[in-house]
Design an enzyme around this catalytic site. Structure first.
Site, PDB file in Angstrom:
ATOM      1  N   LYS A 150      74.490 -14.523  79.586  1.00 14.30           N
ATOM      2  CA  LYS A 150      74.639 -15.987  79.678  1.00 14.30           C
ATOM      3  C   LYS A 150      76.088 -16.401  79.425  1.00 14.30           C
ATOM      4  CE  LYS A 150      72.474 -18.667  76.525  1.00 14.30           C
ATOM      5  NZ  LYS A 150      73.482 -19.519  75.857  1.00 14.30           N
ATOM      6  N   SER A 151      76.703 -15.846  78.379  1.00 13.12           N
ATOM      7  CA  SER A 151      78.085 -16.236  78.046  1.00 13.12           C
ATOM      8  C   SER A 151      79.031 -15.887  79.184  1.00 13.12           C
ATOM      9  CB  SER A 151      78.539 -15.521  76.774  1.00 13.12           C
ATOM     10  OG  SER A 151      77.800 -15.967  75.677  1.00 13.12           O
ATOM     11  N   ASP A 158      72.862 -14.927  67.910  1.00  9.52           N
ATOM     12  CA  ASP A 158      71.742 -15.365  68.753  1.00  9.52           C
ATOM     13  C   ASP A 158      70.506 -14.473  68.605  1.00  9.52           C
ATOM     14  OD1 ASP A 158      73.270 -17.429  69.682  1.00  9.52           O
ATOM     15  OD2 ASP A 158      73.859 -16.421  71.533  1.00  9.52           O
ATOM     16  N   SER A 203      83.355 -19.153  65.792  1.00 11.04           N
ATOM     17  CA  SER A 203      82.606 -19.691  66.934  1.00 11.04           C
ATOM     18  C   SER A 203      83.361 -19.449  68.226  1.00 11.04           C
ATOM     19  CB  SER A 203      82.377 -21.202  66.744  1.00 11.04           C
ATOM     20  OG  SER A 203      82.047 -21.789  67.985  1.00 11.04           O
ATOM     21  N   ARG A 241      73.642 -31.788  68.391  1.00 15.42           N
ATOM     22  CA  ARG A 241      74.476 -30.666  67.909  1.00 15.42           C
ATOM     23  C   ARG A 241      75.927 -31.105  67.704  1.00 15.42           C
ATOM     24  NH1 ARG A 241      73.158 -25.501  71.494  1.00 15.42           N
ATOM     25  NH2 ARG A 241      74.474 -24.555  69.904  1.00 15.42           N
ATOM     26  N   ARG A 300      81.325 -18.396  81.862  1.00 14.93           N
ATOM     27  CA  ARG A 300      82.785 -18.238  81.975  1.00 14.93           C
ATOM     28  C   ARG A 300      83.192 -17.883  83.401  1.00 14.93           C
ATOM     29  NH1 ARG A 300      81.055 -17.811  76.961  1.00 14.93           N
ATOM     30  NH2 ARG A 300      82.453 -18.049  75.172  1.00 14.93           N
ATOM     31  N   LYS A 304      71.997 -24.577  65.996  1.00 11.74           N
ATOM     32  CA  LYS A 304      71.770 -24.003  67.334  1.00 11.74           C
ATOM     33  C   LYS A 304      70.811 -24.916  68.107  1.00 11.74           C
ATOM     34  CE  LYS A 304      74.519 -20.512  66.953  1.00 11.74           C
ATOM     35  NZ  LYS A 304      75.752 -20.504  67.747  1.00 11.74           N
TER      36      LYS A 304
HETATM   37  C1  S3P Z   1      78.268 -18.673  72.888  1.00  7.81           C
HETATM   38  C2  S3P Z   1      78.671 -18.649  71.603  1.00  7.81           C
HETATM   39  C3  S3P Z   1      77.755 -18.734  70.465  1.00  7.81           C
HETATM   40  C4  S3P Z   1      76.313 -18.483  70.872  1.00  7.81           C
HETATM   41  C5  S3P Z   1      75.950 -19.183  72.136  1.00  7.81           C
HETATM   42  C6  S3P Z   1      76.856 -18.754  73.274  1.00  7.81           C
HETATM   43  C7  S3P Z   1      79.291 -18.604  73.958  1.00  7.81           C
HETATM   44  O1  S3P Z   1      77.844 -20.013  69.893  1.00  7.81           O
HETATM   45  O2  S3P Z   1      75.444 -18.869  69.837  1.00  7.81           O
HETATM   46  O3  S3P Z   1      74.603 -18.904  72.502  1.00  7.81           O
HETATM   47  O4  S3P Z   1      78.941 -18.338  75.116  1.00  7.81           O
HETATM   48  O5  S3P Z   1      80.477 -18.801  73.648  1.00  7.81           O
HETATM   49  P1  S3P Z   1      78.976 -20.339  68.778  1.00  7.81           P
HETATM   50  O6  S3P Z   1      80.247 -19.995  69.386  1.00  7.81           O
HETATM   51  O7  S3P Z   1      78.878 -21.812  68.521  1.00  7.81           O
HETATM   52  O8  S3P Z   1      78.610 -19.519  67.592  1.00  7.81           O
END
Ligand code: S3P
Length: 457
Positions: free
Chosen positions: A38-39, A335, A185, A140, A43, A362
């Site tokens: 997902k991350s 996560d 983060s 959030r 990006r 979260k």
């Molecule tokens: C993410 C960073 C994390 C994670 C989120 C995805 C990202 O959050 O919990 O599901 O893609 O950069 P934080 O950076 O707020 O910890």
């Protein structure tokens, strides 16, 4: 002889309320693939949108979260091919070229979409943007990115003293900063780095411990000038950058793989291989945590895929032992803590998870929700301000539980249902589609179940 399915999964998609019942114990064997990370998917879409030229993406996650990112950037003039294709193409429009959208940008449930995008929007002079999200995202904290962006000269307004979405952004020319983030983060770090792309000079972000570094890896691949200092957990970007479209192959998401790792680790007789999983060291905390609990996990066929390490993960059942988790490990598995809590409920002894108060902000308050939902199943769980203590091996009973609209809670509860007695009814299980749309069918397949029955006409 009639074969009866060992697990009953009702009803058919979209699984708003999911009933899971085992008539006999299952073992998880064979091979399984998980959807794209997902991350990395977010990006790839975002950097593709702001680079010069075409970006081609293979293995993009087709979950609701990356779809939100795609819709936002399309609304700002970026052309993309259909996301359903094997290879998704993004026609980059170049840095600073996002158009003012005619309507509110909606990030849905996705914190990554909103926070990373905010860095880009704030750095677009003479353009005005409004951004919002679903009920969860509107609760959030956005001040964690609004404050550093404001130090760079950004103009952002939001509800409750510029803390919550909906937000309004009047883009402007930003200044470089040196920012020490109080939280580890990746969303904060990446937001500032994306803003810094359009700034003259060096912007540095440091964090208390290392969060996921997908932005750093991908920004470098697209041509940005980055210096990384692992000692001080800091990264410096020299702007303005020139980004060029790339070809990106997205590996499977370790956060999604974690559900199968735990499912096999708590189910006697299991021997499962999860294929093609990203094992970036900033994400592998869950492997270390499960191994500390004595899980039998081995890495097979390690390789590099467009700048990210990947392997197949083999997990064989072995009884789990309790362990204590804290400190720098927590951001590296942030996560995966809901599913780790399920593993803890089946381990011998009391597992303690601390330094994890980030879980409270979260998609839901994952400390309160995991404690309450595990308690519904009969687990011995104590909620703490910054984590959980779970005494394992207390027999669990099926019950009515609620994901609270959180994808990872929904999937964690579904895995727990494999090892409880009786029927588990999961309310709002359809939340799984945020990061893993095929989770329930895959669960059914792994449990050797025929397709769930069609609803009666
Ligand atoms: C993410 C960073 C994390 C994670 C989120 C995805 C990202 O959050 O919990 O599901 O893609 O950069 P934080 O950076 O707020 O910890």
């Amino acid at each position: 002889m009639t074969m009866t399915a060992p697990i009953q999964i009702l009803p058919s998609p979209p699984y708003q309320t999911l009933t899971l019942e085992l008539s006999e114990s299952v073992t998880l064997v064979g091979r399984v693939q998980v959807p794209g990370d997902k991350s990395i998917s977010h990006r790839a879409l975002m950097l593709g949108a702001i680079a010069q030229g075409e970006t081609r993406i293979h293995g993009l996650l087709l979950g609701e979260d990356p779809r939100s990112t795609a819709l936002c950037f399309e609304a700002m003039g970026v052309e993309m091919s259909s996301l359903e294709q094997d290879w998704v193409t993004v026609q980059g429009i170049g840095l600073g070229q996002l158009q003012e959208p005619a309507d509110v940008l909606n990030a849905g449930n996705s914190g990554t979409t909103l926070r990373l995008m905010l860095g880009l929007l704030a750095a677009h002079p003479q353009r005005f943007f409004t951004v919002t999200g679903d009920q969860s995202l509107r609760c959030r904290p956005m001040d964690r990115v609004i404050q550093p962006l404001t130090h760079m000269g950004a103009n952002i307004w939001g509800r409750q003293g510029n803390r919550l979405a909906p937000l309004a952004v009047q883009g402007s020319r930003l200044q470089p900063i040196h920012y020490h983030s109080p939280v580890a983060s990746a969303q904060v770090k990446s937001c500032i780095l994306l803003a810094a792309l359009m700034v003259d000079g060096a912007t540095t972000v440091s964090e208390p411990s290392l969060s996921r570094d997908h932005s750093e890896r991908m920004l470098r691949a697209f041509g940005a000038n980055l210096q990384i200092d692992p000692e001080s957990c800091s990264v410096t970007l020299e702007g303005p950058a020139r980004l060029t479209g790339q070809t990106i192959v997205v590996p499977g998401d370790i956060s999604s793989a974690a559900f199968w790792l735990v499912a096999a680790a708590i189910t006697p007789g299991s021997d499962l291989v999860v294929e093609n999983v990203g094992i970036n060291p900033t994400r592998t905390g869950i492997l270390e945590a499960l191994q500390a609990m004595d899980a039998d996990i081995t890495l097979e066929n390690p390789r590099q895929v467009t700048g990210e390490p990947v392997a197949d993960l083999r997990v064989r059942y072995r009884p789990l032992q309790a362990a204590h988790f804290s400190g720098d490990l927590i951001p590296r598995m942030i996560d995966e803590i809901p599913i780790l809590a399920i593993a803890a409920a089946f381990a011998e002894g009391t597992t303690v998870i601390q330094d994890a108060s980030e879980l409270r902000v979260k998609e839901c308050d994952r400390i309160t929700v995991m404690a309450s939902q595990l308690a519904c199943l009969g687990a011995a769980v104590e909620e703490r301000p910054d984590g959980l203590a779970i005494r394992g091996q207390v027999p669990l009973q099926g019950a009515w539980v609620d994901s609270h609209g959180d994808h990872r809670v929904a999937m964690s509860l579904a895995i727990a249902a494999l090892r409880v007695t009786g029927k588990t009814i999961i309310h709002r299980a359809d939340a799984a589609a945020v990061s893993y749309p095929s989770f329930i069918p895959t669960l059914a397949r792994l449990c050797a179940l025929a397709a769930p029955p069609e609803p009666e006409a």
